[in-house]
Design a protein around this motif. Structure first.
Motif, PDB file in Angstrom:
ATOM      1  N   GLY A 167      -9.328  17.275  -3.273  1.00  0.00           N
ATOM      2  CA  GLY A 167      -9.394  15.962  -2.656  1.00  0.00           C
ATOM      3  C   GLY A 167      -8.045  15.306  -2.454  1.00  0.00           C
ATOM      4  N   ILE A 168      -7.126  15.456  -3.404  1.00  0.00           N
ATOM      5  CA  ILE A 168      -5.822  14.811  -3.276  1.00  0.00           C
ATOM      6  C   ILE A 168      -5.012  15.465  -2.162  1.00  0.00           C
ATOM      7  N   LEU A 169      -5.001  16.792  -2.104  1.00  0.00           N
ATOM      8  CA  LEU A 169      -4.304  17.458  -1.003  1.00  0.00           C
ATOM      9  C   LEU A 169      -4.979  17.161   0.337  1.00  0.00           C
ATOM     10  N   PHE A 170      -6.281  17.019   0.331  1.00  0.00           N
ATOM     11  CA  PHE A 170      -7.018  16.751   1.570  1.00  0.00           C
ATOM     12  C   PHE A 170      -6.697  15.361   2.108  1.00  0.00           C
ATOM     13  N   VAL A 171      -6.820  14.343   1.278  1.00  0.00           N
ATOM     14  CA  VAL A 171      -6.631  12.964   1.743  1.00  0.00           C
ATOM     15  C   VAL A 171      -5.175  12.699   2.108  1.00  0.00           C
ATOM     16  N   THR A 172      -4.241  13.115   1.257  1.00  0.00           N
ATOM     17  CA  THR A 172      -2.827  12.871   1.581  1.00  0.00           C
ATOM     18  C   THR A 172      -2.399  13.669   2.805  1.00  0.00           C
ATOM     19  N   GLY A 173      -3.048  14.834   3.023  1.00  0.00           N
ATOM     20  CA  GLY A 173      -2.720  15.648   4.189  1.00  0.00           C
ATOM     21  C   GLY A 173      -3.308  15.133   5.483  1.00  0.00           C
ATOM     22  N   ARG A 174      -4.137  14.105   5.431  1.00  0.00           N
ATOM     23  CA  ARG A 174      -4.714  13.501   6.628  1.00  0.00           C
ATOM     24  C   ARG A 174      -4.289  12.037   6.752  1.00  0.00           C
ATOM     25  N   SER A 175      -3.129  11.729   6.186  1.00  0.00           N
ATOM     26  CA  SER A 175      -2.645  10.350   6.176  1.00  0.00           C
ATOM     27  C   SER A 175      -1.246  10.294   6.781  1.00  0.00           C
ATOM     28  N   GLY A 176      -0.957   9.201   7.470  1.00  0.00           N
ATOM     29  CA  GLY A 176       0.360   9.015   8.055  1.00  0.00           C
ATOM     30  C   GLY A 176       1.353   8.456   7.060  1.00  0.00           C
ATOM     31  N   MET A 177       1.381   9.021   5.870  1.00  0.00           N
ATOM     32  CA  MET A 177       2.331   8.641   4.835  1.00  0.00           C
ATOM     33  C   MET A 177       3.295   9.799   4.594  1.00  0.00           C
ATOM     34  N   LEU A 178       4.187   9.659   3.635  1.00  0.00           N
ATOM     35  CA  LEU A 178       5.270  10.617   3.472  1.00  0.00           C
ATOM     36  C   LEU A 178       4.983  11.706   2.448  1.00  0.00           C
ATOM     37  N   ASP A 179       3.945  11.517   1.637  1.00  0.00           N
ATOM     38  CA  ASP A 179       3.783  12.345   0.446  1.00  0.00           C
ATOM     39  C   ASP A 179       3.648  13.827   0.755  1.00  0.00           C
ATOM     40  N   HIS A 180       2.879  14.171   1.783  1.00  0.00           N
ATOM     41  CA  HIS A 180       2.622  15.589   2.008  1.00  0.00           C
ATOM     42  C   HIS A 180       3.825  16.312   2.593  1.00  0.00           C
ATOM     43  N   PHE A 181       4.719  15.596   3.213  1.00  0.00           N
ATOM     44  CA  PHE A 181       5.957  16.238   3.659  1.00  0.00           C
ATOM     45  C   PHE A 181       6.731  16.758   2.455  1.00  0.00           C
ATOM     46  N   THR A 396     -10.660  16.714  -6.555  1.00  0.00           N
ATOM     47  CA  THR A 396     -11.975  17.344  -6.694  1.00  0.00           C
ATOM     48  C   THR A 396     -12.206  17.611  -8.180  1.00  0.00           C
ATOM     49  N   PRO A 397     -13.260  17.038  -8.767  1.00  0.00           N
ATOM     50  CA  PRO A 397     -13.396  17.060 -10.235  1.00  0.00           C
ATOM     51  C   PRO A 397     -13.358  18.439 -10.862  1.00  0.00           C
ATOM     52  N   VAL A 398     -14.031  19.436 -10.260  1.00  0.00           N
ATOM     53  CA  VAL A 398     -14.081  20.762 -10.892  1.00  0.00           C
ATOM     54  C   VAL A 398     -12.739  21.469 -10.830  1.00  0.00           C
ATOM     55  N   ILE A 399     -11.793  20.924 -10.099  1.00  0.00           N
ATOM     56  CA  ILE A 399     -10.411  21.433 -10.127  1.00  0.00           C
ATOM     57  C   ILE A 399      -9.588  20.666 -11.147  1.00  0.00           C
ATOM     58  N   TRP A 400      -9.594  19.355 -11.045  1.00  0.00           N
ATOM     59  CA  TRP A 400      -8.705  18.543 -11.874  1.00  0.00           C
ATOM     60  C   TRP A 400      -9.171  18.439 -13.320  1.00  0.00           C
ATOM     61  N   PHE A 401     -10.458  18.558 -13.579  1.00  0.00           N
ATOM     62  CA  PHE A 401     -10.923  18.517 -14.965  1.00  0.00           C
ATOM     63  C   PHE A 401     -10.455  19.740 -15.747  1.00  0.00           C
ATOM     64  N   LEU A 402     -10.081  20.798 -15.045  1.00  0.00           N
ATOM     65  CA  LEU A 402      -9.583  22.010 -15.702  1.00  0.00           C
ATOM     66  C   LEU A 402      -8.063  22.070 -15.766  1.00  0.00           C
ATOM     67  N   ALA A 403      -7.387  21.087 -15.181  1.00  0.00           N
ATOM     68  CA  ALA A 403      -5.935  21.157 -15.051  1.00  0.00           C
ATOM     69  C   ALA A 403      -5.247  21.270 -16.408  1.00  0.00           C
ATOM     70  N   ALA A 404      -5.565  20.390 -17.343  1.00  0.00           N
ATOM     71  CA  ALA A 404      -4.881  20.398 -18.637  1.00  0.00           C
ATOM     72  C   ALA A 404      -5.123  21.702 -19.404  1.00  0.00           C
ATOM     73  N   PRO A 405      -6.379  22.190 -19.535  1.00  0.00           N
ATOM     74  CA  PRO A 405      -6.571  23.454 -20.253  1.00  0.00           C
ATOM     75  C   PRO A 405      -5.832  24.628 -19.616  1.00  0.00           C
ATOM     76  N   VAL A 406      -5.843  24.706 -18.301  1.00  0.00           N
ATOM     77  CA  VAL A 406      -5.186  25.821 -17.623  1.00  0.00           C
ATOM     78  C   VAL A 406      -3.679  25.772 -17.841  1.00  0.00           C
ATOM     79  N   LEU A 407      -3.082  24.583 -17.743  1.00  0.00           N
ATOM     80  CA  LEU A 407      -1.641  24.468 -17.913  1.00  0.00           C
ATOM     81  C   LEU A 407      -1.222  24.694 -19.367  1.00  0.00           C
TER      82      LEU A 407
END
Length: 535
Positions: A167-181, A396-407
Motif C-alpha cells: 500500500g505505501i509503495l502503491f499510494v506514494t507511486g500514484r502521487s505528485g509528490m517527491l517521495d517515490h523519486f 498492506t498489513p500482511v506485509i508490514w506486520f511481518l517486517a520486524a520479525p523478518v528484519l
C-alpha cells in the motif's frame, strides 16, 4: 523439513525475462489506471499542492531551454527541498500538461521501476553464495544449479509481487509528490552496488586462480569500479530529491567498505585492513561522497542561472547573517547558496511539536515499523449517498506486520551466520529508520517510511526464496504417493510461499478502495479500519 539438492543444470534466462515482463505490465496497469483520480475539485491533493505548482514553475521557467527552471514562487515562504524531484515531475507536465495525469505520471513510472528493481535485487542476492560471492552467468564463473536458479527466480517474482501490492509503495507511486523519486534512486543504488560487488568477486577469484593473491600483503588492486561510480551518481540524485538521501550515503558507504574488508579477509589477504584502508577507502570516498556532492551541486544549475531564484541575491542586498560569516572571499552566488541551505536547515529544525507544529495525521518512527499509524491524503463524503471516497496511506498489513520479525531474522543471519546478503535489507532499512530517532520531536509522516518498504520487500523475498528449498519428501523416500502429491511434497516451500503471495494479493485488493479513493459505504469503510491509528 529438509532442503533439496539438485545437479548442475543450464541457466534459463528466458523464464526470468518473462517474470520481469509480467511484473512490468502489471506495474504499469496498477499505477496508471485511474491515475487522474482523485483531485480536490480539479486541483492537487495533500502535499501535491506544494510540489505541482513548483514543478509547473520549473517547466514554465525554461528548464528545457537550459535557463531558468527554478522555483521562485514565494507563496509558501520557502522552497524546502532540492530541485531534482521537481525537474523530474516537470517532464510529465511537459508531455501531458497541467493535468492530474501530468502531475503523477513520472512518479508512477518510477514506481514501476521500483517494482522491477526490488525483483532484480532479490534475485541477484539469492544467486549469491553465503560468503557474498555471486554465482551465475558472468559473475563468479561457477554456474548455478537448476534448483538455485529456480529458487532465485521465485524469490525475485515474490519480491516483485510484494512491491506491486504494498500500500505505501502503491499510494506514494500514484502521487505528485517527491517521495517515490527518492525511493527509485535509493533502490537503483543498491542494484548498482550489487553489480559492483559481483564484479569485484570475479576479479578476486581470477587473482586467486592465477596464484597472485600473495603478491602483496594488502591484496590486489581492483582497478576503477564503474558500477560504484554509477552508484555515486544515483546517491547524488537521491540527495538532490530530498536531503534524507544523505543517510544512505553514510550507511551504504560504511557497508561497502566493510564488505570490501570482508572480501579481502575471506580470500586470505595477509593484511586485509591495510588493503581496505589503502586501496578501497579512498576510491570509495571519491565515488560515494565526492561524486554525490558534485551531482547534488549540478542539480542546482538552474538556481545559479536564474536571477529570480529563492534567495538568489541576499548577499548583494546586505543580509546581516551573511555579512557575519566573514566569507567575503567567496562569490556572492555561493554565499547566497549557503544562505539558502541554512534557511532550509532552520526550517526543518523548527518544524517540531515543541514549537507548536502538530498535525492530526503525523506519526513517529515506531509507528512505521508495522504501519500502525496511517496518513490521510484525501477524503470526500457524498452529500447524496453518504459514501466516502478516501485515499489512506498505509502498508498492506500482511506485509508490514511481518517486517520486524523478518528484519530481526536478517540481522541474526548477518551478525551470527555471516550471511552478507542480508546486509542489503538490514542496512537499507536502518538507513531509512534510525536517523529519524535522533529527533522524535520533529513533525513526521508515514510517507517518510516509503524508503523502508523496498527493503522489507527484499527481506521477505529472500526469506521466501529460502523457504522455497524446503521439502517434506526425502530424496530417498519410496515412490508410494501419487504423482501430484509427490510433486507438492517435493515443493513444499513453493506451496507455502504461493499461499502467502495469494493472501498478499487478496488483502491488497481488499484495501484497494482506500488506496485509490473508490466510493465506500460507512460499513465498507469500517471493515477496512483494522487499527485505531488508521482513523
Amino acid at each position: 523439513m529438509n532442503e533439496t539438492t539438485a545437479a548442475p543444470a543450464r541457466h534459463r534466462p528466458t523464464r526470468w525475462w518473462t517474470i520481469l515482463t509480467a511484473l512490468a505490465v502489471l506495474g504499469l496497469a496498477s499505477r496508471l489506471i485511474g491515475l487522474s483520480h482523485p483531485t480536490d475539485s480539479g486541483t492537487p491533493v495533500f502535499d501535491e499542492k506544494h510540489y505541482v505548482p513548483q514543478s509547473w514553475q520549473v517547466l514554465r521557467g525554461g528548464w528545457f531551454a537550459g535557463v531558468g527552471g527554478i522555483e521562485d514562487n514565494p507563496a509558501y515562504g520557502l522552497v524546502v527541498h532540492p530541485p531534482l524531484g521537481k525537474h523530474i515531475e516537470a517532464i510529465g507536465l511537459a508531455v501531458f500538461g497541467d493535468t492530474p495525469f501530468g502531475w503523477r505520471i513520472m512518479s508512477a513510472l518510477c514506481a514501476v521501476g521500483v517494482i522491477l528493481l526490488c525483483a532484480a535485487v532479490t534475485r541477484r542476492l539469492m544467486l549469491a553464495a553465503r560468503d557474498g560471492a555471486t554465482a551465475g552467468a558472468g559473475a563468479a564463473g561457477a554456474p548455478a544449479d537448476a534448483a538455485a536458479v529456480a529458487a532465485a527466480d521465485w524469490a525475485g517474482l515474490a519480491a516483485g509481487v510484494l512491491a506491486l501490492c504494498d500500500g505505501i509503495l502503491f499510494v506514494t507511486g500514484r502521487s505528485g509528490m517527491l517521495d517515490h523519486f527518492q525511493v527509485f534512486f535509493v533502490v537503483l543504488t543498491v542494484y548498482l552496488l550489487l553489480r559492483d560487488h559481483a564484479q569485484m568477486e570475479a576479479r578476486f577469484r581470477r587473482v586467486a586462480a592465477e596464484g597472485r593473491m600473495a603478491d602483496s600483503s594488502a591484496g590486489p588492486r581492483l582497478g576503477y569500479r564503474w558500477w560504484r561510480f554509477a552508484a555515486g551518481v544515483t546517491l547524488g540524485c537521491a540527495v538532490a530529491v530530498k536531503w534524507s538521501g544523505l543517510y544512505y550515503i553514510a550507511f551504504f558507504g560504511v557497508a561497502v567498505v566493510g564488505i570490501d574488508w570482508w572480501r579481502r579477509h575471506r580470500f586470505g589477504v595477509r593484511q586485509p585492513l591495510r588493503g581496505t584502508l589503502g586501496r578501497d577507502c579512498v576510491p570509495a570516498v571519491a565515488s560515494l561522497v565526492i561524486v554525490p556532492a558534485m551531482v547534488y551541486i549540478l542539480s542546482w544549475r538552474t538556481w545559479f542561472s536564474s536571477e529570480t531564484s529563492v534567495f538568489r541575491h541576499e548577499a548583494e542586498a546586505g543580509n546581516e547573517r551573511i555579512a557575519g560569516w566573514g566569507l567575503d572571499f567567496l562569490p556572492d552566488s555561493w554565499l547566497n547558496f549557503l544562505y539558502y541551505h541554512l534557511s532550509v536547515l532552520d526550517f526543518h529544525e523548527e518544524l517540531t511539536n515543541s514549537n507548536g507544529h502538530h498535525h492530526p495525521w503525523e506519526s513517529k518512527p515506531w509507528d512505521w515499523i508495522a504501519s500502525t499509524r496511517g496518513l490521510l491524503y484525501y477524503s470526500q463524503t457524498s452529500d447524496t449517498t453518504g459514501d466516502k471516497e478516501v485515499v489512506l496511506l498505509t502498508g498492506t498489513p500482511v506485509i508490514w506486520f511481518l517486517a520486524a520479525p523478518v528484519l530481526l531474522w536478517g540481522l541474526w543471519r548477518l551478525a551470527v551466520r555471516r550471511d552478507v546478503r542480508w546486509a542489503v535489507p538490514v542496512v537499507g532499512y536502518l538507513a531509512g529508520f534510525l536517523p529519524w530517532l535522533l529527533n522524535v520531536d520533529r513533525q513526521m509522516y508515514l510517507f517518510y517510511a516509503a524508503n523502508l518498504a523496498p527493503f522489507i520487500v527484499i527481506g521477505l523475498g529472500l526469506l521466501l526464496g529460502r523457504i522455497a528449498t524446503w521439502s517434506l519428501r526425502r530424496p530417498d523416500a519410496a515412490a508410494g504417493a501419487g504423482r501430484l502429491t509427490a510433486f507438492w511434497l517435493r515443493r513444499t516451500g513453493y506451496a507455502l510461499g504461493g499461499i502467502y503471495l495469494v493472501l498478499v494479493v487478496a488483502v491488497f485488493l481488499f484495501f484497494l478502495p482506500i488506496f485509490t479513493g473508490m466510493p465506500l459505504t460507512h460499513t465498507e469503510w469500517q471493515l477496512r479500519m483494522w487499527l485505531p491509528g488508521w482513523t
